[in-house]
Scaffold this motif. Structure first.
Motif, PDB file in Angstrom:
ATOM      1  N   CYS A 584      23.042 -45.950   7.376  1.00  0.00           N
ATOM      2  CA  CYS A 584      22.678 -46.756   8.543  1.00  0.00           C
ATOM      3  C   CYS A 584      23.708 -47.842   8.821  1.00  0.00           C
ATOM      4  CB  CYS A 584      21.286 -47.363   8.347  1.00  0.00           C
ATOM      5  SG  CYS A 584      20.602 -48.112   9.834  1.00  0.00           S
ATOM      6  N   TYR A 585      24.977 -47.522   8.648  1.00  0.00           N
ATOM      7  CA  TYR A 585      26.014 -48.421   9.149  1.00  0.00           C
ATOM      8  C   TYR A 585      25.956 -48.442  10.677  1.00  0.00           C
ATOM      9  CZ  TYR A 585      28.068 -47.851   4.470  1.00  0.00           C
ATOM     10  OH  TYR A 585      28.287 -47.814   3.118  1.00  0.00           O
ATOM     11  N   ALA A 586      25.659 -47.267  11.238  1.00  0.00           N
ATOM     12  CA  ALA A 586      25.528 -47.112  12.683  1.00  0.00           C
ATOM     13  C   ALA A 586      24.194 -46.441  12.973  1.00  0.00           C
ATOM     14  CB  ALA A 586      26.676 -46.274  13.242  1.00  0.00           C
ATOM     15  N   MET A 587      23.666 -46.673  14.171  1.00  0.00           N
ATOM     16  CA  MET A 587      22.412 -46.069  14.587  1.00  0.00           C
ATOM     17  C   MET A 587      22.458 -45.853  16.102  1.00  0.00           C
ATOM     18  SD  MET A 587      20.138 -49.554  14.060  1.00  0.00           S
ATOM     19  CE  MET A 587      18.557 -48.744  14.116  1.00  0.00           C
ATOM     20  N   THR A 588      21.588 -44.987  16.600  1.00  0.00           N
ATOM     21  CA  THR A 588      21.530 -44.770  18.042  1.00  0.00           C
ATOM     22  C   THR A 588      20.881 -45.972  18.715  1.00  0.00           C
ATOM     23  OG1 THR A 588      19.374 -43.677  17.952  1.00  0.00           O
ATOM     24  CG2 THR A 588      21.335 -42.269  17.783  1.00  0.00           C
ATOM     25  N   VAL A 589      21.174 -46.126  19.992  1.00  0.00           N
ATOM     26  CA  VAL A 589      20.563 -47.209  20.764  1.00  0.00           C
ATOM     27  C   VAL A 589      19.040 -47.058  20.768  1.00  0.00           C
ATOM     28  CG1 VAL A 589      20.439 -48.315  23.039  1.00  0.00           C
ATOM     29  CG2 VAL A 589      22.624 -47.440  22.193  1.00  0.00           C
ATOM     30  N   HIS A 590      18.560 -45.817  20.869  1.00  0.00           N
ATOM     31  CA  HIS A 590      17.109 -45.594  20.856  1.00  0.00           C
ATOM     32  C   HIS A 590      16.489 -46.137  19.558  1.00  0.00           C
ATOM     33  CE1 HIS A 590      17.647 -42.798  24.269  1.00  0.00           C
ATOM     34  NE2 HIS A 590      16.366 -43.016  24.473  1.00  0.00           N
ATOM     35  N   LYS A 591      17.146 -45.859  18.419  1.00  0.00           N
ATOM     36  CA  LYS A 591      16.595 -46.314  17.144  1.00  0.00           C
ATOM     37  C   LYS A 591      16.693 -47.841  16.986  1.00  0.00           C
ATOM     38  CE  LYS A 591      15.321 -42.512  14.877  1.00  0.00           C
ATOM     39  NZ  LYS A 591      16.103 -41.926  13.795  1.00  0.00           N
ATOM     40  N   SER A 592      17.569 -48.481  17.765  1.00  0.00           N
ATOM     41  CA  SER A 592      17.760 -49.927  17.624  1.00  0.00           C
ATOM     42  C   SER A 592      16.670 -50.733  18.314  1.00  0.00           C
ATOM     43  CB  SER A 592      19.121 -50.340  18.198  1.00  0.00           C
ATOM     44  OG  SER A 592      19.116 -50.359  19.612  1.00  0.00           O
ATOM     45  N   GLN A 593      15.850 -50.089  19.136  1.00  0.00           N
ATOM     46  CA  GLN A 593      14.808 -50.833  19.844  1.00  0.00           C
ATOM     47  C   GLN A 593      13.866 -51.487  18.836  1.00  0.00           C
ATOM     48  OE1 GLN A 593      13.546 -49.233  23.952  1.00  0.00           O
ATOM     49  NE2 GLN A 593      13.795 -47.411  22.718  1.00  0.00           N
ATOM     50  N   GLY A 594      13.523 -52.734  19.120  1.00  0.00           N
ATOM     51  CA  GLY A 594      12.709 -53.496  18.182  1.00  0.00           C
ATOM     52  C   GLY A 594      13.533 -54.271  17.183  1.00  0.00           C
ATOM     53  N   SER A 595      14.877 -54.131  17.223  1.00  0.00           N
ATOM     54  CA  SER A 595      15.760 -54.843  16.299  1.00  0.00           C
ATOM     55  C   SER A 595      16.520 -55.936  17.038  1.00  0.00           C
ATOM     56  CB  SER A 595      16.767 -53.878  15.661  1.00  0.00           C
ATOM     57  OG  SER A 595      16.118 -52.879  14.913  1.00  0.00           O
ATOM     58  N   GLU A 596      16.966 -56.934  16.270  1.00  0.00           N
ATOM     59  CA  GLU A 596      17.852 -57.973  16.784  1.00  0.00           C
ATOM     60  C   GLU A 596      18.978 -58.165  15.778  1.00  0.00           C
ATOM     61  OE1 GLU A 596      15.867 -61.635  17.520  1.00  0.00           O
ATOM     62  OE2 GLU A 596      14.497 -60.813  19.010  1.00  0.00           O
ATOM     63  N   PHE A 597      20.181 -58.362  16.291  1.00  0.00           N
ATOM     64  CA  PHE A 597      21.346 -58.594  15.442  1.00  0.00           C
ATOM     65  C   PHE A 597      22.137 -59.771  16.009  1.00  0.00           C
ATOM     66  CE2 PHE A 597      20.459 -54.011  15.679  1.00  0.00           C
ATOM     67  CZ  PHE A 597      20.153 -53.741  14.355  1.00  0.00           C
ATOM     68  N   ASP A 598      22.982 -60.356  15.174  1.00  0.00           N
ATOM     69  CA  ASP A 598      23.908 -61.369  15.687  1.00  0.00           C
ATOM     70  C   ASP A 598      25.052 -60.710  16.441  1.00  0.00           C
ATOM     71  OD1 ASP A 598      22.488 -63.527  14.633  1.00  0.00           O
ATOM     72  OD2 ASP A 598      23.535 -63.415  12.708  1.00  0.00           O
ATOM     73  N   HIS A 599      25.518 -59.578  15.923  1.00  0.00           N
ATOM     74  CA  HIS A 599      26.692 -58.918  16.498  1.00  0.00           C
ATOM     75  C   HIS A 599      26.416 -57.425  16.652  1.00  0.00           C
ATOM     76  CE1 HIS A 599      28.898 -62.622  15.643  1.00  0.00           C
ATOM     77  NE2 HIS A 599      28.343 -62.590  14.450  1.00  0.00           N
ATOM     78  N   VAL A 600      26.800 -56.887  17.798  1.00  0.00           N
ATOM     79  CA  VAL A 600      26.612 -55.472  18.101  1.00  0.00           C
ATOM     80  C   VAL A 600      27.925 -54.907  18.628  1.00  0.00           C
ATOM     81  CG1 VAL A 600      25.598 -53.926  19.839  1.00  0.00           C
ATOM     82  CG2 VAL A 600      24.124 -55.434  18.512  1.00  0.00           C
ATOM     83  N   ALA A 601      28.286 -53.710  18.158  1.00  0.00           N
ATOM     84  CA  ALA A 601      29.383 -52.938  18.750  1.00  0.00           C
ATOM     85  C   ALA A 601      28.781 -51.663  19.325  1.00  0.00           C
ATOM     86  CB  ALA A 601      30.444 -52.607  17.713  1.00  0.00           C
ATOM     87  N   LEU A 602      28.999 -51.410  20.602  1.00  0.00           N
ATOM     88  CA  LEU A 602      28.499 -50.200  21.252  1.00  0.00           C
ATOM     89  C   LEU A 602      29.666 -49.261  21.496  1.00  0.00           C
ATOM     90  CD1 LEU A 602      26.319 -48.505  22.673  1.00  0.00           C
ATOM     91  CD2 LEU A 602      26.854 -49.767  24.776  1.00  0.00           C
ATOM     92  N   LEU A 603      29.647 -48.089  20.854  1.00  0.00           N
ATOM     93  CA  LEU A 603      30.701 -47.093  21.024  1.00  0.00           C
ATOM     94  C   LEU A 603      30.366 -46.211  22.217  1.00  0.00           C
ATOM     95  CD1 LEU A 603      31.387 -45.991  17.334  1.00  0.00           C
ATOM     96  CD2 LEU A 603      32.218 -47.998  18.585  1.00  0.00           C
ATOM     97  N   LEU A 604      31.175 -46.310  23.258  1.00  0.00           N
ATOM     98  CA  LEU A 604      30.978 -45.475  24.438  1.00  0.00           C
ATOM     99  C   LEU A 604      31.465 -44.065  24.143  1.00  0.00           C
ATOM    100  CD1 LEU A 604      32.221 -48.033  27.108  1.00  0.00           C
ATOM    101  CD2 LEU A 604      29.853 -47.440  26.576  1.00  0.00           C
ATOM    102  N   PRO A 605      30.851 -43.052  24.727  1.00  0.00           N
ATOM    103  CA  PRO A 605      31.256 -41.666  24.442  1.00  0.00           C
ATOM    104  C   PRO A 605      32.609 -41.357  25.076  1.00  0.00           C
ATOM    105  CG  PRO A 605      29.640 -41.715  26.200  1.00  0.00           C
ATOM    106  CD  PRO A 605      29.753 -43.127  25.707  1.00  0.00           C
ATOM    107  N   PRO A 606      33.247 -40.256  24.665  1.00  0.00           N
ATOM    108  CA  PRO A 606      34.551 -39.904  25.235  1.00  0.00           C
ATOM    109  C   PRO A 606      34.475 -39.440  26.684  1.00  0.00           C
ATOM    110  CG  PRO A 606      33.816 -38.228  23.692  1.00  0.00           C
ATOM    111  CD  PRO A 606      32.855 -39.373  23.560  1.00  0.00           C
ATOM    112  N   GLN A 607      33.270 -39.070  27.147  1.00  0.00           N
ATOM    113  CA  GLN A 607      33.123 -38.649  28.534  1.00  0.00           C
ATOM    114  C   GLN A 607      31.712 -38.991  28.992  1.00  0.00           C
ATOM    115  OE1 GLN A 607      33.684 -36.034  26.167  1.00  0.00           O
ATOM    116  NE2 GLN A 607      31.502 -35.606  25.910  1.00  0.00           N
ATOM    117  N   ARG A 608      31.501 -38.857  30.266  1.00  0.00           N
ATOM    118  CA  ARG A 608      30.184 -39.149  30.851  1.00  0.00           C
ATOM    119  C   ARG A 608      29.142 -38.176  30.295  1.00  0.00           C
ATOM    120  NH1 ARG A 608      28.927 -39.040  37.374  1.00  0.00           N
ATOM    121  NH2 ARG A 608      26.699 -39.547  37.251  1.00  0.00           N
ATOM    122  N   LEU A 609      27.983 -38.706  29.948  1.00  0.00           N
ATOM    123  CA  LEU A 609      26.894 -37.883  29.411  1.00  0.00           C
ATOM    124  C   LEU A 609      25.622 -38.125  30.223  1.00  0.00           C
ATOM    125  CD1 LEU A 609      27.322 -38.490  25.566  1.00  0.00           C
ATOM    126  CD2 LEU A 609      28.058 -36.494  26.872  1.00  0.00           C
TER     127      LEU A 609
END
Length: 663
Positions: A584-609
């Motif tokens: 759980c170094y990384a998780m999906t945005v869906h799984k992050s709901q209900g969580s709070e962090f000080d710092h977030v990095a969002l990795l955008l996909p290589p193409q439109r999805l």
């Protein structure tokens, strides 16, 4: 045509119909099914959905090849809508056949016209009555009602939910107006370190007075403060102990709700007996499934209309995550007089399952809603918090943040190299994959490994008392879990180069090199549950750590340690959780709901999805208190790239029209 052959376990749809075609003239239908299964993922479906659509089509054994194809594709289009959270598929109007047309474009554009005409015939002439019916009281898998195609079970669940809601919406609670006003005054400021705002007080007053209340607010708008105030108010009204029940859709959300409540109660400065009793024995939130007594083997709930919950009040946080089925079960399990308080953020990602119940209720019942607009977490006098707040508002409102000339949002700072990041406010690291990996390496150094204190806590052994970490060690272990919750990498999907699996693999490999060890899960690594485990009361999305523990008999071993909902920590054998946990170094945005962090990095996909949406970006951004780092091609943040397709649901209409929509 003979009776359909039973579908063998794990058999594909085309294999089954290819076997059946041996008994009749050659057909192109199996080839169509084979192609549909191959392309299913591009339609946002699993391949087995094709088998389901084909199975339903086989209920009409008299159909020609073309008719079989048309009915299968029509059914498949309803499953696409279902997979995207809608409870129905438009069959009339501008949105009609939207997914069906996309499937045709992928398969055979030239065949689209004739097959669409055949599909229309199934609706207008009732040409497939075994599959598509018009009478909700006579069972068919699909229903064509009022211009929409419904799955029978969802139509029925939506109907039961609307009926139960109509019994309660607009009704007063059993608390008299005078008693409610007195309770509001009692918690206005007395004992709390920060007095409630007028909009928060209005929400408390509504929740005390109404049978059903909806409290909606964005990140940090004080929803937890309202829960604490309501607990204090209900305690003054004589509703203590088990009379007030707290819940959330996921274990993580329930745990966070409990932590926030305990912190809020601990901060009270007054000495009122009711507050003292709450501090001494704070209520423990549960997952909704646990509250309702879900039995996984039977798929049933212990609490239902004939065995309702013994509760005067039920408060549920993160209500936007509740789908139609679970909300209907919640209403079914509570008495008509029970007060229901639903809290959530309607702009977040809706439930994984079908429906957008919380959002629909806000639209359908304006008299039962209270909106919170002021953010206390991301204050406007804090430049970093202000940037996050304003950028999230732009995304939510559908404003263009990336135009023809590039970035157009004043709240985002563009950087070219990971070394240029300051981890304050919102930054866009516009980079390719190698630079993305370099960012993750720097992220690990900054946020994962920790300082000397964290490394010492990670490497020590924790003493167990039974299966729980000894009480005197909880504070130190809490420090380690606080470090785990400080920062997180978020991804859109499990797969792809920018997906959770690849990112976690890289973090794990780096951690292994640093530790000089090899194992699937190393001491000090973060874990997340992938499935519900009702025997151990661990739930999908729960997060823990692999740590050394000293068990009974002097045995020292690495174990998975998870926080418990009521406080404390419990240890589990790693072997017992095999196949049920991932890094759980990384998780999906869906799984992050209900969580709070000080710092977030969002990795955008290589193409439109297809799943790249305004709601997803908003949800990811608002998980952070201090900094958001967007990583990848900034053009994916443009309105052209971000999908915004509201879920189609009949709930609002059925609530407004007395439940008869579609009849």
């Amino acid at each position: 045509m003979s009776a359909p052959l039973p579908l063998a376990p794990h058999a594909t749809a085309w294999e089954r119909f290819e076997r059946e075609d041996l008994k009749r003239q050659p057909s192109r239908y199996p080839a169509l099914l084979r192609e549909l299964e191959r392309r299913a993922v591009s339609f946002h479906l699993e391949p087995h959905a094709v088998a389901l659509a084909a199975e339903l089509t086989s209920l009409c054994p008299y159909l020609s090849d073309e008719e079989q194809a048309a009915l299968t594709l029509l059914t498949l289009s309803t499953l696409v809508d279902l997979s995207r959270g809608s409870t129905r598929t438009p069959a009339d109007g501008p949105a009609a056949y939207a997914h069906l047309r996309r499937i045709y474009r992928c398969l055979s554009p030239e065949a689209a016209g004739p097959l669409l005409k055949i599909s229309r015939g199934f609706l207008d002439r009732g040409a497939a009555p075994e599959v598509i019916g018009r009478d909700p009281d006579a069972y068919t898998p699909l229903l064509y009602l009022n211009g929409f195609l419904y799955h029978q079970r969802l139509y029925a669940a939506e109907g039961r939910l609307s009926a139960r809601l109509r019994e309660r919406l607009g009704r007063r609670s059993g608390v008299s107006p005078a008693a409610a006003a007195a309770a509001v005054e009692a918690v206005r400021g007395g004992g709390a370190t920060q007095a409630l705002s007028e909009e928060q007080l209005a929400a408390v007053s509504l929740a005390l007075s109404a049978r059903v209340s909806l409290i909606s607010g964005g990140p940090g708008t004080g929803k937890t403060s309202i829960v604490v105030a309501l607990l204090r108010a209900f305690a003054r009204l004589g509703l203590g102990g088990g009379a007030v029940r707290l819940a959330a859709p996921t274990g993580k959300a329930a745990w966070r709700m409990g932590e926030s409540i305990r912190e809020g109660l601990a901060a009270l400065s007054g000495e009122h007996p009711a507050d003292a009793a709450l501090r001494a024995a704070p209520p423990t939130p549960q997952t909704l499934h646990r509250l309702l007594g879900y039995h996984p083997t039977r798929g049933t709930f212990r609490h239902h209309p004939n065995a309702p919950l013994e509760a005067a009040v039920v408060m549920v946080d993160e209500s936007s995550m509740i789908d139609v089925g679970l909300m209907e079960r919640l209403l079914a399990a509570t008495r008509e007089g029970t007060q229901l308080v639903l809290l959530g953020d309607a702009d977040q990602l809706p439930s994984v399952g079908a429906g957008a119940v919380f959002r629909d209720l806000l639209d359908a019942a304006p008299g039962a809603r209270a909106r919170l607009t002021r953010s206390y977490r991301m204050r406007e006098d804090n430049p970093a918090g202000l940037a996050i707040l304003k950028f999230a508002a732009q995304i939510c409102a559908g404003e263009e943040v990336w135009g023809a000339a590039g970035l157009s949002s004043p709240w985002v700072r563009v950087v070219a190299r990971p070394e240029d990041l300051t981890y304050e406010g919102v930054s866009l690291l516009s980079c390719d994959l190698p630079e993305q990996w370099r960012l993750l390496d720097r992220w690990a150094e900054r946020f994962v490994y920790g300082d000397e204190r964290v490394r010492a806590l990670r490497g020590r052994a924790w003493r167990l008392d039974g299966l729980r970490v000894a009480e005197e060690e909880r504070a130190a272990l809490g420090e380690l879990f606080a470090h785990l919750g400080r920062a997180r990498v978020l991804c859109l999907t499990q797969s792809l180069d920018a997906g959770v699996s690849r990112v976690n693999e890289r973090f794990h490999a780096r951690f292994a090199r640093r530790a000089g060890a090899e194992a699937p899960f190393l001491v000090g690594e973060p874990l997340m549950m992938l499935h519900n485990d009702y025997d151990r009361m661990l739930f999908n999305g729960d997060q823990g750590l692999v740590l050394w523990v000293d068990a009974a008999g002097g045995r020292r071993a690495p174990m998975a340690v998870f926080p418990e909902l009521g406080g404390g920590f419990r240890a589990y054998e790693l072997e017992a959780l095999a196949g049920r946990v991932e890094h759980c170094y990384a998780m999906t945005v869906h799984k992050s709901q209900g969580s709070e962090f000080d710092h977030v990095a969002l990795l955008l996909p290589p193409q439109r999805l297809p799943l790249l949406s305004r709601e997803l970006i908003y949800t990811a951004v608002t998980r952070s208190r201090a900094s958001v780092t967007l990583v990848g091609d900034g053009s994916l943040l443009s309105l052209r790239a971000l999908n915004h397709t509201p879920r189609s649901s009949g709930l609002v209409g059925r609530l407004r029209e007395g439940g008869q929509e579609g009849r």
